[in-house]
Scaffold this motif. Structure first.
Motif, PDB file in Angstrom:
ATOM      1  N   GLY A 119       0.918  -1.486  -0.575  1.00 13.06           N
ATOM      2  CA  GLY A 119      -0.223   0.247  -0.257  1.00 13.06           C
ATOM      3  C   GLY A 119       1.052   1.425   0.323  1.00 13.06           C
ATOM      4  N   ASN A 124      -1.872   4.169  -4.105  1.00 13.72           N
ATOM      5  CA  ASN A 124      -2.926   3.971  -2.898  1.00 13.72           C
ATOM      6  C   ASN A 124      -2.863   4.625  -2.098  1.00 13.72           C
ATOM      7  OD1 ASN A 124      -3.920   1.329  -3.820  1.00 13.72           O
ATOM      8  ND2 ASN A 124      -1.689   0.931  -3.936  1.00 13.72           N
ATOM      9  N   ALA A 135      -8.214   0.843  -2.397  1.00 14.29           N
ATOM     10  CA  ALA A 135      -7.221   1.415  -1.742  1.00 14.29           C
ATOM     11  C   ALA A 135      -6.580   0.148  -1.030  1.00 14.29           C
ATOM     12  CB  ALA A 135      -7.148   2.321  -1.362  1.00 14.29           C
TER      13      ALA A 135
END
Ligand code: NAD
Length: 285
Positions: A119, A124, A135
């Motif tokens: 992430g 993201n 996300a």
């Protein structure tokens, strides 16, 4: 209450194993995670071994690509290109830190956002800031929220949360997740004045500082939930010891709930990495 991160991570892995089986049965997909390790950092090697073991335990495909410390940035980018184009790979994780001659930002930007299970890709983090669906959220911050909910229940709305630390890996994303949960969020950092007074307002304290036993008992409101992200190696009485960012012995009697170190946030990080990989595989199907 001592929040048991080991148990919470084990529970999450059981749930994930069921989801993996469902993806296999219904879509004929087995989620696959590839970890890329550059160099021989001993801590990273241990961490990667744990990731591989746990990935397999939940029934997912685990691959590991080991590259020498001398690997060029271009060679690493080429490897990522191949993984981005490989449909059997749903999650790609480049183990950090990278050797000094390789630019981490360039490498993270190369990972396809839909496979960026750490992430950390700007796509993201941008989606997280915007509150957009889809996300992939950094793993340690996700773990912090799950553990806070173990103590406080699913509704964190209206709680005062103080996050100590503003890193891209922990501090900022965990603050954004708390905001999504409708907390009133303060981000404290190295320039914050009178940190004790700031922390005393908190119903939830998330400590992600990297200083051993930094958060003091008189900074903690009685009954507050304290989530300790820190992993610090110290020597005490001639013995090596792992401690968090919170003065656990003195804070534990005051806090309503607290995560220990080890056995708190740490185990949740890998479990949430597996969770992100299952999500990436589901999104790809
Ligand atoms: P970092 O060094 O990138 O960030 C530390 C933050 O602490 C900075 O934003 C800084 O402003 C703040 N800070 C430093 N000194 C301070 C002070 N005196 N007062 C207030 N704030 C101060 O670290 P990081 O990557 O966010 O990691 C933080 C800790 O969490 C480390 O101990 C790390 O090992 C640990 N960590 C654990 C996990 C896990 O899986 N449990 C994952 C990531 C990081």
């Amino acid at each position: 209450m001592i929040i048991d991160g080991k148990q919470a991570a084990a529970d999450l892995r059981v749930e994930l194993a069921a989801q993996v089986k469902q993806l296999q049965d219904e879509k004929n997909i087995t989620p696959g995670l590839t970890v890329v390790l550059v160099g021989e950092d001993p801590a990273s090697q241990v961490y990667v071994r744990n990731k591989v073991k746990q990935t397999r335990e939940v029934g997912m495909i685990s691959n590991e690509i080991k590259l020498s410390a001398e690997t060029t940035e271009q060679k690493l980018l080429n490897v990522l290109d191949e993984l981005n184009n490989d449909d059997s790979v749903h999650g790609i994780l480049v183990q950090l830190p990278l050797p000094k001659h390789i630019n981490e930002t360039t490498v993270i930007a190369k990972i396809a956002p839909e496979k960026d299970v750490d992430g950390f890709h700007a796509m993201n983090s941008g989606r997280l800031v915007n509150g957009e669906p889809g996300a992939l959220v950094p793993c340690t911050p996700q773990g912090c929220i799950i553990l806070a909910k173990k103590a406080l229940g699913d509704n964190l709305s209206g709680k005062n949360a103080v996050v100590i630390g503003r890193s891209n890996i922990v501090g900022k994303p965990v603050a954004l997740l708390l905001l999504q949960e409708n907390c009133t969020v303060t981000i404290a950092h190295s320039r914050t004045q009178d940190l004790g007074a700031v922390c005393r307002q908190a119903d939830i304290i998330i400590a992600a500082v990297g200083i051993a036993e930094f958060v003091q008992a008189d900074w903690v409101k009685p009954g507050a939930t304290v989530i300790d992200v820190g992993i610090n190696r110290i020597e005490r009485d001639g013995k090596a010891k792992l401690v968090g960012d919170v003065d656990y012995a003195n804070v534990e009697p005051i806090a309503g709930a607290i995560t220990p170190v080890p056995g708190g946030v740490g185990p949740m990080t890998i479990a949430c990495l597996l969770k992100n990989t299952v999500e990436a595989a589901r999104n790809a199907s």
